[in-house]
Design a protein around this motif. Structure first.
Motif, short mmCIF file in Angstrom:
data_model
loop_
_atom_site.label_atom_id
_atom_site.label_comp_id
_atom_site.label_asym_id
_atom_site.label_seq_id
_atom_site.Cartn_x
_atom_site.Cartn_y
_atom_site.Cartn_z
N ALA A 197 0.84 -1.20 0.00
CA ALA A 197 0.00 0.00 0.00
C ALA A 197 0.88 1.25 0.00
N ALA A 198 1.92 1.24 0.81
CA ALA A 198 2.83 2.39 0.87
C ALA A 198 3.50 2.62 -0.49
N ARG A 199 3.89 1.53 -1.14
CA ARG A 199 4.52 1.63 -2.46
C ARG A 199 3.54 2.19 -3.49
N LEU A 200 2.31 1.71 -3.47
CA LEU A 200 1.29 2.17 -4.41
C LEU A 200 0.99 3.65 -4.22
N ILE A 201 0.96 4.09 -2.98
CA ILE A 201 0.73 5.51 -2.69
C ILE A 201 1.90 6.34 -3.20
N GLU A 202 3.10 5.88 -2.91
CA GLU A 202 4.31 6.60 -3.33
C GLU A 202 4.38 6.70 -4.85
N GLU A 203 3.97 5.65 -5.55
CA GLU A 203 3.98 5.64 -7.01
C GLU A 203 2.81 6.41 -7.61
N GLY A 204 1.88 6.85 -6.77
CA GLY A 204 0.73 7.60 -7.26
C GLY A 204 -0.36 6.73 -7.88
N ASP A 240 -24.10 0.60 11.77
CA ASP A 240 -22.85 0.18 11.14
C ASP A 240 -23.03 0.17 9.62
N TRP A 241 -21.99 0.65 8.92
CA TRP A 241 -22.03 0.79 7.47
C TRP A 241 -20.79 0.18 6.84
N ASP A 242 -20.97 -0.41 5.64
CA ASP A 242 -19.86 -0.87 4.81
C ASP A 242 -19.71 0.15 3.69
N ILE A 243 -18.50 0.67 3.53
CA ILE A 243 -18.23 1.64 2.48
C ILE A 243 -17.04 1.15 1.68
N ASP A 244 -17.21 1.03 0.36
CA ASP A 244 -16.13 0.64 -0.55
C ASP A 244 -15.78 1.84 -1.41
N ILE A 245 -14.48 2.11 -1.52
CA ILE A 245 -14.00 3.24 -2.29
C ILE A 245 -12.93 2.77 -3.25
N ASP A 246 -13.02 3.21 -4.51
CA ASP A 246 -11.96 2.94 -5.48
C ASP A 246 -10.73 3.70 -5.01
N ALA A 247 -9.67 2.98 -4.68
CA ALA A 247 -8.48 3.60 -4.09
C ALA A 247 -7.72 4.48 -5.07
N ALA A 248 -7.89 4.27 -6.36
CA ALA A 248 -7.18 5.07 -7.35
C ALA A 248 -7.91 6.39 -7.64
N THR A 249 -9.24 6.33 -7.68
CA THR A 249 -10.01 7.52 -8.08
C THR A 249 -10.69 8.23 -6.91
N GLY A 250 -10.91 7.51 -5.82
CA GLY A 250 -11.64 8.07 -4.68
C GLY A 250 -13.15 7.96 -4.84
N GLU A 251 -13.61 7.29 -5.91
CA GLU A 251 -15.04 7.14 -6.14
C GLU A 251 -15.64 6.17 -5.11
N VAL A 252 -16.76 6.57 -4.51
CA VAL A 252 -17.47 5.70 -3.58
C VAL A 252 -18.24 4.68 -4.41
N LEU A 253 -17.91 3.41 -4.22
CA LEU A 253 -18.51 2.32 -4.99
C LEU A 253 -19.72 1.73 -4.31
N LYS A 254 -19.71 1.71 -2.97
CA LYS A 254 -20.80 1.09 -2.24
C LYS A 254 -20.93 1.76 -0.87
N THR A 255 -22.15 2.04 -0.50
CA THR A 255 -22.48 2.47 0.85
C THR A 255 -23.69 1.65 1.26
N GLU A 256 -23.48 0.75 2.22
CA GLU A 256 -24.53 -0.19 2.56
C GLU A 256 -24.58 -0.37 4.06
N GLN A 257 -25.78 -0.30 4.62
CA GLN A 257 -25.92 -0.52 6.05
C GLN A 257 -25.63 -1.98 6.36
N ASP A 258 -24.80 -2.20 7.37
CA ASP A 258 -24.42 -3.54 7.78
C ASP A 258 -25.54 -4.16 8.59
N ASP A 259 -25.77 -5.45 8.42
CA ASP A 259 -26.82 -6.15 9.16
C ASP A 259 -26.41 -6.43 10.57
#
Length: 102
Positions: A31-38, A83-102
Motif C-alpha cells: 500500500a505504501a509503495r502504491l501511494i508513493e507511485e501515485g 454500522d455501514w460498509d463503504i467501498d471506495i476505489d483507491a485510485a479515483t476516490g469514487e465511492v462504490l458502495k455504501t450499505e448498512q451492515d446487518d
C-alpha cells in the motif's frame, strides 16, 4: 513529503488488529509503495471521503485488489450507532458502495 505520507498510511494500516488480511488483501508495505507511485490515493484521504459520506468512527479497514482495481473497504460506526460498509476505489476516490451492515 510523499514518503512521509506513505509511511504514515502504512503505519495506520498496520496498527492493531483493525485490518484482517485475506488472500486478495494488499499488505501495508505494498500500500505504501502504491501511494508513493501515485497509483492509489492516500489512505487518509480515502478515510476522509468515507467519513464525509457517513460521519462516525472507522472500526475496520482493508485495502484489496479486486476485479483489476484497488478497493479500500471500510466499516464505519455512524454517529447514530448504525454500522455501514463503504467501498471506495483507491485510485479515483469514487465511492462504490455504501450499505448498512446487518
Amino acid at each position: 513529503m510523499k514518503k512521509l505520507i506513505a509511511l504514515s498510511c502504512a503505519a495506520l494500516l498496520s496498527m492493531g488488529s483493525a485490518a484482517v488480511f485475506a488472500d486478495d488483501d494488499v499488505s501495508s508495505a505494498e500500500a505504501a509503495r502504491l501511494i508513493e507511485e501515485g497509483k492509489i490515493k492516500s489512505l487518509e484521504s480515502l478515510e476522509e471521503k468515507a467519513l464525509s459520506v457517513k460521519p462516525g468512527r472507522i472500526t475496520d479497514r482493508d485495502l484489496e485488489h479486486e476485479y483489476g482495481r484497488y478497493i479500500y473497504k471500510l466499516d464505519v460506526r455512524a454517529d447514530d450507532g448504525t454500522d455501514w460498509d463503504i467501498d471506495i476505489d483507491a485510485a479515483t476516490g469514487e465511492v462504490l458502495k455504501t450499505e448498512q451492515d446487518d
